[in-house]
Design a protein around this motif. Structure first.
Motif, PDB file in Angstrom:
ATOM      1  N   LEU A 173     -66.218 -66.766  51.050  1.00  0.00           N
ATOM      2  CA  LEU A 173     -66.316 -65.299  50.997  1.00  0.00           C
ATOM      3  C   LEU A 173     -66.746 -64.787  49.627  1.00  0.00           C
ATOM      4  O   LEU A 173     -66.986 -63.583  49.476  1.00  0.00           O
ATOM      5  N   HIS A 174     -66.812 -65.690  48.634  1.00  0.00           N
ATOM      6  CA  HIS A 174     -67.122 -65.293  47.247  1.00  0.00           C
ATOM      7  C   HIS A 174     -66.162 -64.189  46.792  1.00  0.00           C
ATOM      8  O   HIS A 174     -66.570 -63.160  46.246  1.00  0.00           O
ATOM      9  N   LEU A 175     -64.868 -64.442  47.009  1.00  0.00           N
ATOM     10  CA  LEU A 175     -63.843 -63.436  46.732  1.00  0.00           C
ATOM     11  C   LEU A 175     -62.965 -63.879  45.555  1.00  0.00           C
ATOM     12  O   LEU A 175     -62.123 -64.766  45.697  1.00  0.00           O
ATOM     13  N   PRO A 176     -63.128 -63.276  44.388  1.00  0.00           N
ATOM     14  CA  PRO A 176     -62.300 -63.635  43.236  1.00  0.00           C
ATOM     15  C   PRO A 176     -60.823 -63.337  43.488  1.00  0.00           C
ATOM     16  O   PRO A 176     -60.482 -62.430  44.261  1.00  0.00           O
ATOM     17  N   VAL A 177     -59.975 -64.084  42.831  1.00  0.00           N
ATOM     18  CA  VAL A 177     -58.531 -63.928  43.002  1.00  0.00           C
ATOM     19  C   VAL A 177     -58.102 -62.482  42.781  1.00  0.00           C
ATOM     20  O   VAL A 177     -57.330 -61.918  43.562  1.00  0.00           O
ATOM     21  N   TYR A 178     -58.588 -61.870  41.706  1.00  0.00           N
ATOM     22  CA  TYR A 178     -58.120 -60.512  41.376  1.00  0.00           C
ATOM     23  C   TYR A 178     -58.541 -59.489  42.425  1.00  0.00           C
ATOM     24  O   TYR A 178     -57.859 -58.472  42.627  1.00  0.00           O
ATOM     25  N   GLN A 179     -59.647 -59.744  43.113  1.00  0.00           N
ATOM     26  CA  GLN A 179     -60.061 -58.828  44.177  1.00  0.00           C
ATOM     27  C   GLN A 179     -59.258 -59.067  45.450  1.00  0.00           C
ATOM     28  O   GLN A 179     -58.878 -58.110  46.146  1.00  0.00           O
ATOM     29  N   PHE A 180     -58.978 -60.330  45.751  1.00  0.00           N
ATOM     30  CA  PHE A 180     -58.156 -60.639  46.917  1.00  0.00           C
ATOM     31  C   PHE A 180     -56.772 -60.004  46.790  1.00  0.00           C
ATOM     32  O   PHE A 180     -56.195 -59.528  47.777  1.00  0.00           O
ATOM     33  N   LEU A 181     -56.256 -59.960  45.575  1.00  0.00           N
ATOM     34  CA  LEU A 181     -54.898 -59.451  45.342  1.00  0.00           C
ATOM     35  C   LEU A 181     -54.891 -58.017  44.825  1.00  0.00           C
ATOM     36  O   LEU A 181     -53.936 -57.604  44.157  1.00  0.00           O
ATOM     37  N   LYS A 182     -55.896 -57.249  45.147  1.00  0.00           N
ATOM     38  CA  LYS A 182     -55.960 -55.863  44.671  1.00  0.00           C
ATOM     39  C   LYS A 182     -54.696 -55.089  45.038  1.00  0.00           C
ATOM     40  O   LYS A 182     -54.084 -54.432  44.185  1.00  0.00           O
ATOM     41  N   GLY A 183     -54.288 -55.139  46.306  1.00  0.00           N
ATOM     42  CA  GLY A 183     -53.123 -54.377  46.745  1.00  0.00           C
ATOM     43  C   GLY A 183     -51.867 -54.704  45.955  1.00  0.00           C
ATOM     44  O   GLY A 183     -51.220 -53.802  45.396  1.00  0.00           O
ATOM     45  N   PRO A 184     -51.461 -55.981  45.882  1.00  0.00           N
ATOM     46  CA  PRO A 184     -50.269 -56.347  45.114  1.00  0.00           C
ATOM     47  C   PRO A 184     -50.390 -56.031  43.623  1.00  0.00           C
ATOM     48  O   PRO A 184     -49.406 -55.615  42.995  1.00  0.00           O
ATOM     49  N   LEU A 185     -51.575 -56.207  43.038  1.00  0.00           N
ATOM     50  CA  LEU A 185     -51.749 -55.905  41.615  1.00  0.00           C
ATOM     51  C   LEU A 185     -51.603 -54.401  41.358  1.00  0.00           C
ATOM     52  O   LEU A 185     -50.997 -53.985  40.361  1.00  0.00           O
ATOM     53  N   VAL A 186     -52.131 -53.584  42.256  1.00  0.00           N
ATOM     54  CA  VAL A 186     -51.958 -52.134  42.132  1.00  0.00           C
ATOM     55  C   VAL A 186     -50.486 -51.770  42.309  1.00  0.00           C
ATOM     56  O   VAL A 186     -49.950 -50.933  41.567  1.00  0.00           O
ATOM     57  N   ARG A 187     -49.836 -52.402  43.265  1.00  0.00           N
ATOM     58  CA  ARG A 187     -48.414 -52.145  43.496  1.00  0.00           C
ATOM     59  C   ARG A 187     -47.591 -52.493  42.255  1.00  0.00           C
ATOM     60  O   ARG A 187     -46.664 -51.756  41.891  1.00  0.00           O
ATOM     61  N   ARG A 188     -47.943 -53.558  41.583  1.00  0.00           N
ATOM     62  CA  ARG A 188     -47.176 -54.004  40.415  1.00  0.00           C
ATOM     63  C   ARG A 188     -47.530 -53.234  39.144  1.00  0.00           C
ATOM     64  O   ARG A 188     -46.634 -52.836  38.386  1.00  0.00           O
ATOM     65  N   PHE A 189     -48.816 -53.005  38.895  1.00  0.00           N
ATOM     66  CA  PHE A 189     -49.232 -52.446  37.608  1.00  0.00           C
ATOM     67  C   PHE A 189     -49.879 -51.066  37.682  1.00  0.00           C
ATOM     68  O   PHE A 189     -50.102 -50.444  36.647  1.00  0.00           O
ATOM     69  N   GLY A 190     -50.214 -50.610  38.890  1.00  0.00           N
ATOM     70  CA  GLY A 190     -50.794 -49.282  39.038  1.00  0.00           C
ATOM     71  C   GLY A 190     -52.312 -49.280  39.157  1.00  0.00           C
ATOM     72  O   GLY A 190     -52.989 -50.237  38.771  1.00  0.00           O
ATOM     73  N   GLU A 191     -52.838 -48.195  39.700  1.00  0.00           N
ATOM     74  CA  GLU A 191     -54.279 -48.054  39.923  1.00  0.00           C
ATOM     75  C   GLU A 191     -55.060 -48.096  38.614  1.00  0.00           C
ATOM     76  O   GLU A 191     -56.119 -48.719  38.534  1.00  0.00           O
ATOM     77  N   GLN A 192     -54.555 -47.419  37.587  1.00  0.00           N
ATOM     78  CA  GLN A 192     -55.286 -47.347  36.324  1.00  0.00           C
ATOM     79  C   GLN A 192     -55.428 -48.733  35.696  1.00  0.00           C
ATOM     80  O   GLN A 192     -56.502 -49.095  35.206  1.00  0.00           O
TER      81      GLN A 192
END
Length: 210
Positions: A173-192
């Motif tokens: 899928l050519h999907l980097p880790v940080y993009q796959f985990l967008k939801g959890p990363l936003v939940r943990r650290f915020g949209e900004q």
């Protein structure tokens, strides 16, 4: 191609650069949620999460195995492991007590039969406006978070044999880790913070690092 530094800093958070370079996407058709039942310790949790879990136990009790119920009755929903970390209780030295099994319909319509699921997450998705889903350490995997004594937070990418299928699917899928985990990363650290991470990745790509 220039050599990317192994550690980067994004808005005060240290991240291993392979979070940007490696590709990943959970493949439940293959692994069937094996991360819930493998390993030798439970999932890291905070004291606040333990409180949330304790408040949720009654609602998921009937989804848990008799063995899991017995463990919770004896030692509670969490314990301190050999490294001094607070983690979810486990059954038989490996299975998370909140593991349950059910058929799972994927986004593409395929059904994964008898898949390992998190009873906490399953329940949360059935209840409107549920604030607590599951421990953030579970949601962030294969990223692992560590907090140092000075309060600095670091994120590392963890490779586990049972997640080989996830790495293979991520490459397709050519999907980097940080993009796959967008939801959890936003939940943990915020949209900004997440947008700053994306900006860093974009800059590095323009500079030829990615």
């Amino acid at each position: 191609m220039p050599i990317l530094p192994p550690i980067l800093e994004v808005a005060g958070v240290l991240i291993s650069s392979d979070i940007l370079t490696e590709e990943f996407c959970c493949d439940l058709e293959v692994c069937k949620g094996a991360c819930c039942i493998e390993g030798d310790a439970g999932a890291p949790v905070t004291l606040d999460e333990v409180m949330e879990i304790e408040n949720s136990v009654d609602s998921v009790w009937n989804d848990l195995s008799a063995s899991a119920q017995a463990v919770i009755d004896k030692q509670g929903v969490a314990y301190t492991d050999e490294e001094g970390d607070l983690v979810t209780s486990i059954v038989g030295g490996k299975d998370c007590v909140f593991t349950c099994y059910d058929d799972l319909t994927l986004a593409d319509g395929k059904t994964v039969s008898h898949c390992c699921l998190c009873a906490l997450e399953k329940r949360a998705r059935e209840v409107a406006n549920s604030q607590f889903i599951k421990p953030i350490s579970c949601a962030l995997y294969p990223i692992r978070e560590k907090t140092f004594s000075d309060g600095t937070v670091a994120l590392n990418y963890h490779k586990w044999d049972i997640c080989k299928c996830g790495r293979e699917k991520g490459k397709v899928l050519h999907l980097p880790v940080y993009q796959f985990l967008k939801g959890p990363l936003v939940r943990r650290f915020g949209e900004q913070w997440y947008q700053e991470l994306c900006d860093v990745a974009s800059d590095l790509k323009q500079q030829g690092y990615l």
